[in-house]
Scaffold this motif. Structure first.
Motif, PDB file in Angstrom:
ATOM      1  N   ALA A   1     121.641  11.400  52.028  1.00 50.16           N
ATOM      2  CA  ALA A   1     120.064  11.244  50.499  1.00 50.16           C
ATOM      3  C   ALA A   1     120.536  12.742  49.405  1.00 50.16           C
ATOM      4  O   ALA A   1     121.132  13.542  50.104  1.00 50.16           O
ATOM      5  N   ASP A   2     120.717  12.669  47.841  1.00 53.52           N
ATOM      6  CA  ASP A   2     120.595  13.824  46.955  1.00 53.52           C
ATOM      7  C   ASP A   2     119.265  15.046  48.170  1.00 53.52           C
ATOM      8  O   ASP A   2     118.252  14.811  48.021  1.00 53.52           O
ATOM      9  N   VAL A   3     120.023  15.836  48.467  1.00 51.09           N
ATOM     10  CA  VAL A   3     119.494  17.546  48.867  1.00 51.09           C
ATOM     11  C   VAL A   3     119.435  18.038  47.903  1.00 51.09           C
ATOM     12  O   VAL A   3     120.986  18.467  47.649  1.00 51.09           O
TER      13      VAL A   3
ATOM     14  N   ASP B   1     114.410  15.422  41.744  1.00 51.47           N
ATOM     15  CA  ASP B   1     115.868  16.151  40.940  1.00 51.47           C
ATOM     16  C   ASP B   1     115.304  18.169  40.677  1.00 51.47           C
ATOM     17  O   ASP B   1     114.384  18.304  41.008  1.00 51.47           O
ATOM     18  N   PHE B   2     116.637  18.421  39.648  1.00 51.76           N
ATOM     19  CA  PHE B   2     116.499  19.543  40.258  1.00 51.76           C
ATOM     20  C   PHE B   2     115.567  20.326  39.057  1.00 51.76           C
ATOM     21  O   PHE B   2     114.763  22.136  39.642  1.00 51.76           O
ATOM     22  N   HIS B   3     115.144  19.591  38.057  1.00 58.08           N
ATOM     23  CA  HIS B   3     113.329  20.198  37.247  1.00 58.08           C
ATOM     24  C   HIS B   3     113.257  20.180  38.112  1.00 58.08           C
ATOM     25  O   HIS B   3     111.662  21.370  37.682  1.00 58.08           O
TER      26      HIS B   3
ATOM     27  N   CYS C   1     113.858  17.150  50.161  1.00 59.18           N
ATOM     28  CA  CYS C   1     114.760  15.344  49.495  1.00 59.18           C
ATOM     29  C   CYS C   1     113.874  14.627  49.438  1.00 59.18           C
ATOM     30  O   CYS C   1     112.309  14.331  49.654  1.00 59.18           O
ATOM     31  N   GLY C   2     113.957  13.304  49.270  1.00 61.32           N
ATOM     32  CA  GLY C   2     113.118  11.850  48.955  1.00 61.32           C
ATOM     33  C   GLY C   2     112.808  12.004  47.336  1.00 61.32           C
ATOM     34  O   GLY C   2     112.895  12.505  46.054  1.00 61.32           O
TER      35      GLY C   2
ATOM     36  N   ALA D   1     127.400  17.498  51.501  1.00 61.24           N
ATOM     37  CA  ALA D   1     126.980  16.343  51.557  1.00 61.24           C
ATOM     38  C   ALA D   1     126.870  15.383  52.115  1.00 61.24           C
ATOM     39  O   ALA D   1     126.260  14.882  53.387  1.00 61.24           O
ATOM     40  N   ARG D   2     128.266  14.818  52.586  1.00 58.19           N
ATOM     41  CA  ARG D   2     128.814  14.037  53.084  1.00 58.19           C
ATOM     42  C   ARG D   2     129.475  14.270  54.318  1.00 58.19           C
ATOM     43  O   ARG D   2     129.009  14.066  55.646  1.00 58.19           O
TER      44      ARG D   2
END
Length: 792
Positions: free
Chosen positions: A674-676, A609-611, A593-594, A667-668
């Motif tokens: 944060a997006d992980v 991101d995913f890529h 993340c981050g 995630a919540r």
């Protein structure tokens, strides 16, 4: 295991001082964790009696006591202890005495009243931690006798840190054999006499727990004096072993447990109804325990019950309603053997740890119950009187463990220890340890006593010789031997290389426990094929992990809670699934993340991101040399992945893992904030590598043709690539995607992809007709399989 040094010295001759004894025990594997001297420096402390007590004229909390110290006129002593009263016998430190802690006793005036000494608590004397009042001595304590002589001081309280394989040393008699072997002496164990039967009372016993409880003995003792006081010698031995004297019945059972290592329990016989039944608990069965807590049981527990109710959790704790009280006159003494597997983990499951469970779950000598019952009866009758009924026995001999002889080879002993141990010394060691020794042509045949559960194979016997002979007596020598170098197969990538590659891509390796909480797995949706532990370390570590991701995400949360915004972790370990035996699968997991890049000035900051994770996967896959066998798909995603930003990873069409962002709801729920992005793969497919093969440099040139196709948005690049490669076969050397477009000129829900086809033949130069034919075949296949249309 905590015990009195003087008690041990009564059982075995020890020709060594206290320090040497402690060192010898530790070097023999019986580590002395704590050694507390008791009663050193008590010269000048005597037994005294308070013969008068009046309130201090100048202080409400002080009393002016007249104390008979056995030397003529009573002494006047000012005392502030709340239990100071006429008639009790207490320790008196006379003028000139030096107490532990550096306290010097001098004549003094307290609030204007002279005081000629000090009445002492157990803490002030250094023999206990109790400082609540004066140490009250028995009424028959001889006035004027030195306290050290009366209490059998000086002494020491020794606490051993025993390993689980030595339950025999959880009793003084068992420990005495080790000490005798260490110091070349003999054990002086008293002969246990059979207590005469003077009462007729008996009660039936039924065994219904099979091999979990193969032996149960009981005896009814009637007419005991509930007010009988535990004798000083017994109470002091309990106190120095860390147990507080309670009552005659309880103290006797505790004493026998310390002496022999056999836990006992006493029931109030008047509360029992009918036969004693040893059975398994029923699901949901409840029992109020001695400590007042309520135990909810299941079929894994063994219960002691009567005809109508549960009485005790076998090997753990007795029940509250059948306990011995201050008015109990008739008791039922229990002495039993329970299989270690039946008791293991049961106390912890109830949130308890008792002296009984500590012994039973490690293994108690199955031959001890009879001796322990006789010893307890003997002590109880001597202290509290009463009439002993017959010993009641129920047993299943077929379910009792039997000692098995183990062979020890003389050559093997020398090879392992690297030193010659005389045959006579080997025989002496095993004989002193209570084992039966038979000499054979090549060594010995040893039969361990029933208390030594740890003697199973030859190496166990070699360990016994080593620790008694003395590790200090075994010379230190560099091991010699031929090492066979393992050949790393070329067709396999080493796990270390995989770790190094991930570290080079800015990931840190994490190592997590293999156990996780069931509720954490439930939040991820892992509810099937779980491996539950029968004996978990705690409720939060009750299930073997079915995936590496829950543990890694917890590690990520831990780091983010400590101001680490950019976290990149990986783990190589096993995951577990239900089966017989459980299925173990080596796996690789990544969480991140981050920001995509560490903070720097050369590139603009952007979020991972995913890529980015897909690029890490491509790097790992490329090591195998066959990236075309790998593909990612947007279907068949688990519930914990984001439905629009996740992918299923396959090798040769078989799913081997998943990749993408965590589902927002998960995630919540995990409070990630944060997006992980995560990746988890079965490890084995990653480690397979195609062996490189030398090929001649192509003699004929390659031909490139570019095409652009219009196709549905739902069609993935992996589908397109597989379709084109399958159609053109070996003639297609490379397929390059170089453009993606959607917008004006392209229908909604569709996209345009431009790709280059690199064509080459090893035997000839391709013509324009060959290249055009390949393009037509590729387009036709894409139209049929991917609903594509050629763009002009």
């Amino acid at each position: 295991m905590k015990f009195s040094e003087n008690w041990l010295r009564e059982l075995v001759e020890i020709r060594a001082d206290r320090a040497a004894l402690a060192h010898a025990l530790t070097m023999a594997g019986l580590e002395v964790e704590e050694l507390t001297p008791l009663g050193d420096g008590l010269a000048g402390v005597v037994v005294a009696e308070i013969v008068g007590a009046e309130k201090h004229p100048q202080a409400d909390r002080l009393q002016v006591c007249k104390v008979n110290a056995g030397q003529g006129e009573p002494l006047q002593i000012v005392c502030g202890a709340p239990n100071a009263r006429v008639g009790i016998k207490v320790p008196l430190a006379k003028i000139g005495a030096e107490l532990p802690g550096g306290i010097s006793i001098k004549a003094a005036k307290l609030r204007g009243v002279e005081s000629s000494g000090m009445l002492c608590s157990a803490k002030e004397l250094g023999i206990d931690t109790d400082a609540s009042g004066l140490l009250e001595l028995p009424a028959d304590a001889p006035v004027g006798q030195p306290l050290a002589d009366y209490l059998g001081l000086p002494d020491a309280s020794i606490e051993l840190k025993l390993t689980p394989n030595r339950p025999d040393c959880l009793g003084l008699f068992g420990l005495a054999h080790d000490v005798a072997a260490l110091f070349g002496s003999t054990v002086k164990l008293p002969v246990q006499a059979t207590v005469p039967v003077t009462g007729p009372s008996r009660r039936g016993i039924r065994l219904e727990a099979g091999k979990d409880a193969p032996r149960y003995l009981g005896r009814i003792v009637e007419g005991i004096d509930p007010a009988a006081r535990t004798p000083l010698w017994l109470a002091e031995r309990l106190r120095r072993a860390g147990l507080r004297p309670i009552s005659a019945v309880v103290d006797v059972t505790n004493y026998v447990m310390l002496e022999l290592g056999q836990p006992l329990h006493a029931f109030d016989n008047d509360t029992l109804e009918g036969d004693i039944v040893v059975r398994h608990a029923r699901v949901g069965e409840l029992l109020k325990l001695l400590d007042g807590s309520e135990a909810k049981l299941d079929e894994g527990f063994v219960l002691i019950a009567d005809e109508h109710k549960a009485l005790a959790v076998a090997g753990v704790m007795g029940g509250y309603d059948s306990r011995v009280t201050d008015v109990t006159r008739n008791v039922f003494l229990e002495s039993a053997h329970f299989a270690p597997a039946a008791i293991m983990g049961r106390a912890r499951k109830l949130g308890l740890h008792t002296d009984a469970s500590h012994r039973f779950e490690r293994g108690v000598d199955p031959e001890l119950p009879s001796r322990a019952l006789e010893r307890a009866t003997e002590l109880l009758l001597a202290i509290a009187g009463g009439h002993a009924g017959p010993v009641l026995v129920a047993e299943s001999p077929a379910d009792l463990p039997l000692p098995v002889p183990v062979a020890l080879r003389r050559t093997r002993l020398k090879r392992v220890l690297g030193v010659d141990v005389a045959d006579a010394e080997v025989g002496r060691i095993f004989t002193a340890l209570g084992m039966r020794v038979e000499e054979t042509a090549d060594g010995w045949r040893i039969t361990a006593p029933s208390s030594r559960f740890d003697i199973e194979r030859e190496e166990d016997l070699i360990e016994e010789v080593a620790r008694i002979f003395g590790y200090d007596n075994i010379p230190t020598a560099t091991p010699a031997g031929a090492l066979t170098l393992a050949i790393e197969p070329e067709a396999r990538i080493g796990e270390l290389a995989l770790r190094e590659q991930l570290a080079a891509r800015d990931y840190y390796e994490a190592v997590n426990l293999s156990f996780v909480a069931a509720d954490l797995l439930a939040s991820w949706g892992f509810t099937e094929r779980l491996v539950h532990l029968a004996n978990p370390l705690s409720a939060d570590l009750a299930v073997m992990r079915p995936s590496l991701l829950p543990g890694l995400i917890e590690a990520l949360r831990h780091n983010r809670a400590r101001q680490q915004e950019r976290v990149r972790l990986f783990e190589l370990a096993r995951v577990f699934g239900a089966g017989d035996p459980p299925v173990e699968t080596p796996s690789l997991a990544i969480v991140a993340c981050g920001s995509a890049l560490a903070e720097q000035w050369g590139e603009p900051s952007r979020e991972l991101d995913f890529h980015d994770l897909k690029g890490d996967l491509d790097t790992l896959v490329a090591w195998g040399g066959e990236p075309q066998r790998w593909s990612v798909h947007a279907d068949g995603l688990p519930g914990w992945l984001h439905p629009g930003r996740g992918a299923r990873v396959a090798r040769d069409g078989v799913t081997v893992g998943y990749l993408g962002a965590l589902h927002p709801q998960l995630a919540r729920a995990l409070d990630l904030g944060a997006d992980v992005h995560v990746l988890e793969l079965a490890l084995e497919p990653l480690l397979v590598r195609r062996l490189p093969q030398a090929r001649a440099v192509p003699r004929f040139p390659a031909v490139r043709r570019d095409i652009a196709v219009d196709l549905p948005e739902s069609v993935s690049w992996s589908q397109i690539e597989q379709t084109v490669r399958r159609t053109l076969g070996e003639g297609l050397k490379e397929l390059r995607l170089f453009d993606r477009y959607s917008g004006k000129g392209v229908e909604a829900g569709r996209k345009s992809l431009a790709m280059g086809l690199i064509l080459q033949d090893a035997s000839r130069t391709l013509t324009d007709d060959d290249a055009d034919r390949c393009v037509r075949e590729a387009i036709a296949a894409l139209e049929q399989s991917c609903k594509a249309k050629l763009r002009g």
